[in-house]
Design an enzyme around this catalytic site. Structure first.
Site, PDB file in Angstrom:
ATOM      1  N   GLY A 113       0.825  -1.203   0.000  1.00  0.00           N
ATOM      2  CA  GLY A 113       0.000   0.000   0.000  1.00  0.00           C
ATOM      3  C   GLY A 113       0.857   1.250   0.000  1.00  0.00           C
ATOM      4  O   GLY A 113       2.053   1.192   0.327  1.00  0.00           O
ATOM      5  N   TYR A 168       4.023  -3.287   2.649  1.00  0.00           N
ATOM      6  CA  TYR A 168       3.305  -2.652   3.755  1.00  0.00           C
ATOM      7  C   TYR A 168       2.662  -3.709   4.650  1.00  0.00           C
ATOM      8  O   TYR A 168       2.633  -3.569   5.881  1.00  0.00           O
ATOM      9  CB  TYR A 168       2.241  -1.701   3.204  1.00  0.00           C
ATOM     10  CG  TYR A 168       1.410  -1.006   4.262  1.00  0.00           C
ATOM     11  CD1 TYR A 168       1.835   0.186   4.828  1.00  0.00           C
ATOM     12  CD2 TYR A 168       0.188  -1.538   4.668  1.00  0.00           C
ATOM     13  CE1 TYR A 168       1.069   0.829   5.795  1.00  0.00           C
ATOM     14  CE2 TYR A 168      -0.585  -0.911   5.630  1.00  0.00           C
ATOM     15  CZ  TYR A 168      -0.145   0.275   6.189  1.00  0.00           C
ATOM     16  OH  TYR A 168      -0.915   0.903   7.156  1.00  0.00           O
ATOM     17  N   HIS A 208       8.053  -7.430  -3.830  1.00  0.00           N
ATOM     18  CA  HIS A 208       6.753  -7.723  -4.448  1.00  0.00           C
ATOM     19  C   HIS A 208       6.852  -8.978  -5.318  1.00  0.00           C
ATOM     20  O   HIS A 208       7.272  -8.906  -6.478  1.00  0.00           O
ATOM     21  CB  HIS A 208       6.282  -6.540  -5.289  1.00  0.00           C
ATOM     22  CG  HIS A 208       5.851  -5.367  -4.468  1.00  0.00           C
ATOM     23  ND1 HIS A 208       4.562  -5.209  -4.009  1.00  0.00           N
ATOM     24  CD2 HIS A 208       6.557  -4.306  -3.993  1.00  0.00           C
ATOM     25  CE1 HIS A 208       4.481  -4.098  -3.309  1.00  0.00           C
ATOM     26  NE2 HIS A 208       5.680  -3.524  -3.278  1.00  0.00           N
ATOM     27  N   GLU A 232       4.457 -10.495  -6.688  1.00  0.00           N
ATOM     28  CA  GLU A 232       3.358 -10.540  -7.663  1.00  0.00           C
ATOM     29  C   GLU A 232       3.698  -9.899  -8.991  1.00  0.00           C
ATOM     30  O   GLU A 232       2.976 -10.113  -9.978  1.00  0.00           O
ATOM     31  CB  GLU A 232       2.104  -9.880  -7.075  1.00  0.00           C
ATOM     32  CG  GLU A 232       2.173  -8.374  -6.912  1.00  0.00           C
ATOM     33  CD  GLU A 232       2.762  -7.913  -5.584  1.00  0.00           C
ATOM     34  OE1 GLU A 232       2.457  -6.787  -5.158  1.00  0.00           O
ATOM     35  OE2 GLU A 232       3.542  -8.685  -4.975  1.00  0.00           O
ATOM     36  N   SER A 234     -23.031  -4.495 -25.814  1.00  0.00           N
ATOM     37  CA  SER A 234     -22.200  -3.633 -26.660  1.00  0.00           C
ATOM     38  C   SER A 234     -21.551  -4.390 -27.804  1.00  0.00           C
ATOM     39  O   SER A 234     -21.091  -3.795 -28.769  1.00  0.00           O
ATOM     40  CB  SER A 234     -21.108  -2.978 -25.817  1.00  0.00           C
ATOM     41  OG  SER A 234     -20.152  -3.949 -25.409  1.00  0.00           O
ATOM     42  N   GLY A 235     -21.468  -5.720 -27.676  1.00  0.00           N
ATOM     43  CA  GLY A 235     -20.751  -6.530 -28.649  1.00  0.00           C
ATOM     44  C   GLY A 235     -19.347  -6.854 -28.214  1.00  0.00           C
ATOM     45  O   GLY A 235     -18.677  -7.682 -28.826  1.00  0.00           O
ATOM     46  N   GLY A 236     -18.878  -6.204 -27.144  1.00  0.00           N
ATOM     47  CA  GLY A 236     -17.580  -6.540 -26.576  1.00  0.00           C
ATOM     48  C   GLY A 236     -17.643  -7.848 -25.816  1.00  0.00           C
ATOM     49  O   GLY A 236     -18.722  -8.354 -25.495  1.00  0.00           O
ATOM     50  N   VAL A 237     -16.483  -8.400 -25.483  1.00  0.00           N
ATOM     51  CA  VAL A 237     -16.456  -9.714 -24.842  1.00  0.00           C
ATOM     52  C   VAL A 237     -17.129  -9.684 -23.480  1.00  0.00           C
ATOM     53  O   VAL A 237     -17.806 -10.641 -23.095  1.00  0.00           O
ATOM     54  CB  VAL A 237     -15.001 -10.243 -24.750  1.00  0.00           C
ATOM     55  CG1 VAL A 237     -14.137  -9.359 -23.877  1.00  0.00           C
ATOM     56  CG2 VAL A 237     -14.982 -11.687 -24.245  1.00  0.00           C
ATOM     57  N   ASP A 238     -17.005  -8.601 -22.727  1.00  0.00           N
ATOM     58  CA  ASP A 238     -17.570  -8.555 -21.378  1.00  0.00           C
ATOM     59  C   ASP A 238     -19.096  -8.634 -21.409  1.00  0.00           C
ATOM     60  O   ASP A 238     -19.698  -9.474 -20.731  1.00  0.00           O
ATOM     61  CB  ASP A 238     -17.139  -7.272 -20.655  1.00  0.00           C
ATOM     62  CG  ASP A 238     -15.644  -7.064 -20.663  1.00  0.00           C
ATOM     63  OD1 ASP A 238     -14.918  -8.067 -20.829  1.00  0.00           O
ATOM     64  OD2 ASP A 238     -15.196  -5.917 -20.512  1.00  0.00           O
ATOM     65  N   SER A 239     -19.729  -7.758 -22.194  1.00  0.00           N
ATOM     66  CA  SER A 239     -21.187  -7.767 -22.238  1.00  0.00           C
ATOM     67  C   SER A 239     -21.710  -9.010 -22.943  1.00  0.00           C
ATOM     68  O   SER A 239     -22.769  -9.539 -22.598  1.00  0.00           O
ATOM     69  CB  SER A 239     -21.716  -6.506 -22.918  1.00  0.00           C
ATOM     70  OG  SER A 239     -21.375  -6.465 -24.285  1.00  0.00           O
ATOM     71  N   SER A 240     -20.945  -9.515 -23.921  1.00  0.00           N
ATOM     72  CA  SER A 240     -21.384 -10.716 -24.640  1.00  0.00           C
ATOM     73  C   SER A 240     -21.392 -11.936 -23.728  1.00  0.00           C
ATOM     74  O   SER A 240     -22.337 -12.741 -23.747  1.00  0.00           O
ATOM     75  CB  SER A 240     -20.480 -10.957 -25.846  1.00  0.00           C
ATOM     76  OG  SER A 240     -20.532  -9.882 -26.753  1.00  0.00           O
ATOM     77  N   LYS A 298      -9.807  -9.929 -17.726  1.00  0.00           N
ATOM     78  CA  LYS A 298     -10.232 -10.041 -19.125  1.00  0.00           C
ATOM     79  C   LYS A 298      -9.921 -11.404 -19.726  1.00  0.00           C
ATOM     80  O   LYS A 298     -10.772 -11.998 -20.399  1.00  0.00           O
ATOM     81  CB  LYS A 298      -9.563  -8.940 -19.955  1.00  0.00           C
ATOM     82  CG  LYS A 298      -9.915  -8.944 -21.421  1.00  0.00           C
ATOM     83  CD  LYS A 298     -11.322  -8.466 -21.696  1.00  0.00           C
ATOM     84  CE  LYS A 298     -11.418  -6.972 -21.510  1.00  0.00           C
ATOM     85  NZ  LYS A 298     -12.745  -6.435 -21.950  1.00  0.00           N
TER      86      LYS A 298
END
Length: 514
Positions: free
Chosen positions: A55, A83, A169, A171, A224-230, A370
């Site tokens: 942090g 942190y 870190h 990660e 929207s046609g994007g992968v997320d909304s699809s 994503k």
């Protein structure tokens, strides 16, 4: 279906999502939660390990975020990062010294005790540091596991209590063996099995939707046609059938030919229960005279809701609104679980909704990145041309027309963007590029064309490489490719006389310009 899980306590690091990403890559389910989650709550639901994130604060700073110290007495393995390590040290009786042995950037780590965190790793590791404070006196029962030339306590641990801390870190990609360190903690120390895979997500998400949506409830979703909304739409239709309606809003902020392409995809390639609304004039009117990117996003969000309310009246007043909100959307708008992370920008999915929203929200992808969403889409049988579609912002070209959005400026951008996409899609290494597009800048420059002076607008080309959108680097496109793009734009798009290429990474920039 329940899985063993890891809780990641968010102390405000922009790397918190990367911790989650690395844990999931090891097939361990994790959730990011508030830094001050009560210990009794943290102990429930098959919690197998707890990670304290880094942090921006100092443990000496007034009001610095703190954890419920009861988490250290649960018997659940704990790993503090940066942190988080300093916080654990203070809570368990050690001391932290301000500003001593600060390190920023690459460092080399000398392993002093290999068993546990560093099992199977070499004596020396390259790591990434970003700290000013440092551990000075270890808590009772702890010992130093590794050091660097500038940090005598770069990794500490109490094997008996299974509580560990690392000042670096693990990660980030700059710590090449970081995944091995996390693997040792999760499997060797915490004894987890790794029983979660993205391929299981679809069935579980469908079951959760069915349990939340009653037998007579209806759900509406912006497509929207994007992968997320699809993927969101596919999950909803699989879960509740025709009680779900996808609404494709032609907002006038789409790329060239995109509206027709989306209609074809979801009537022929992957049929959905979808209706189309022509709201181009409504959105352009809402954006008239607006230049502030935050105000654009909020107006677009409000206009979407107005459109939904109008459409909802026609289809029987749905109770729920489904959205394709992802983890990166959430962390850039606000900490996903109330942590102290900074707000980067408002996403219309998570920041543009009115307080008097008439729908209850369903966000089945909220905990996914994503690339995980793409895997879920393939699991659901969505065509590859939908699943592999590159990201496109919810507010559309409104955040790629920098400054005021007008139909004339949108048309300039559409024509330039078409050229960028055509040329990069013909590039033999196109698959290595995560996202590519054009943006229209709010400046004009002097040029000369046909022996005459011009005073025209400027296009910026943006192309980046990334894995999950949390970080990105500018794509090293060949010079001849960039030259073709520039030549075509200034020759084919009247009103543009200069093309520039964005060589900013994320951070410090974001992928989009607004």
């Amino acid at each position: 279906m329940s899985h063993e899980r890891v809780l990641i306590l968010d102390f405000g690091s922009q790397y918190t999502q990367l911790i989650a990403r690395r844990v999931r890559q090891l097939n361990v389910y994790c959730e990011i939660v508030r830094h001050d989650i009560p210990a009794a709550v943290a102990a429930g639901s098959r919690t197998g390990a707890i990670i304290l994130s880094g942090g921006p604060a100092s443990v000496f700073q007034p009001g610095a975020p703190r954890a419920d110290e009861g988490i250290f007495s649960l018997g659940i393995p704990v790993l503090g990062i940066c942190y988080g390590m300093q916080l654990a040290t203070q809570a368990l009786g050690g001391t932290v010294r301000k500003g001593r042995a600060g390190e920023y950037g690459p460092a080399w780590l000398r392993i002093r005790e290999r068993s546990g965190l560093f099992d199977g790793l070499p004596d020396r590791l390259d790591v990434w540091m970003s700290h000013g404070d440092s551990v000075e006196v270890l808590p009772p029962g702890f010992r130093v596991l590794a050091d660097t030339p500038n940090c005598p306590s770069a990794a500490i641990g109490c094997p008996e209590r299974k509580i560990y801390g690392v000042q670096f870190h693990p990660e980030v990609n700059n710590t090449p063996r970081g995944a091995d360190i996390l693997r040792n903690f999760l499997f060797g120390i915490a004894g987890l099995r790794g029983d979660w895979k993205v391929s299981l997500f679809a069935a579980e998400a469908i079951e959760k939707i069915r349990s939340k949506v009653g037998p007579s409830d209806r759900v509406i979703c912006a497509l929207s046609g994007g992968v997320d909304s699809s993927v969101t739409a596919a999950l909803l239709q699989r879960a509740i059938g025709n009680r779900f309606t996808a609404v494709f809003v032609d907002n006038g902020l789409l790329r060239h030919g995109e509206a027709e392409e989306i209609r074809r995809m979801f009537t022929e390639d992957y049929p959905l229960n979808v209706v189309t609304v022509d709201a181009r004039a409504k959105f352009l009117s809402a954006l008239q005279g607006v230049e502030c990117p935050e105000e654009k996003r909020k107006r677009i969000g409000r206009t979407f809701i107005e459109v939904f309310l109008d459409e909802a009246e026609k289809i029987g007043r749905p109770r729920f609104l489904a959205q394709g909100t992802l983890y990166p959307d959430v962390i850039e708008s606000a900490s996903p679980r109330g942590g102290p992370s900074a707000t980067i920008k408002t996403h219309h999915n998570v920041g543009g909704l009115p307080e008097d929203l008439e729908f209850e929200l369903i966000e089945p992808l909220r905990e996914l990145f994503k690339d995980e969403v793409r895997e879920v889409g393939r699991e659901l049988g969505l065509p590859e041309k939908i699943v592999a579609r590159q990201p496109f912002p919810g507010p559309g070209l409104a955040v790629r027309v920098i400054g005021e959005v007008t139909e004339a400026r949108l048309e300039l951008l559409r024509r330039a963007d078409t050229i960028v996409r055509e040329e990069i899609e013909a590039y033999d290494r196109q698959r290595e590029v995560w996202q590519y597009f054009a943006a229209l800048l709010p400046v004009r420059t002097v040029g000369v064309m046909g022996d005459e002076r011009t005073y025209s607008e400027v296009i910026v080309v943006r192309a980046v490489t990334s894995r999950d959108g949390m970080t990105a680097d500018w794509a090293r496109l060949p010079h001849d490719l960039l030259a073709r793009i520039s030549a075509r734009i200034v020759n084919e798009v009247r009103g543009i006389n200069r093309v520039v290429y964005d060589i900013s990474s994320k951070p410090p920039g974001t992928i989009e310009w607004e």
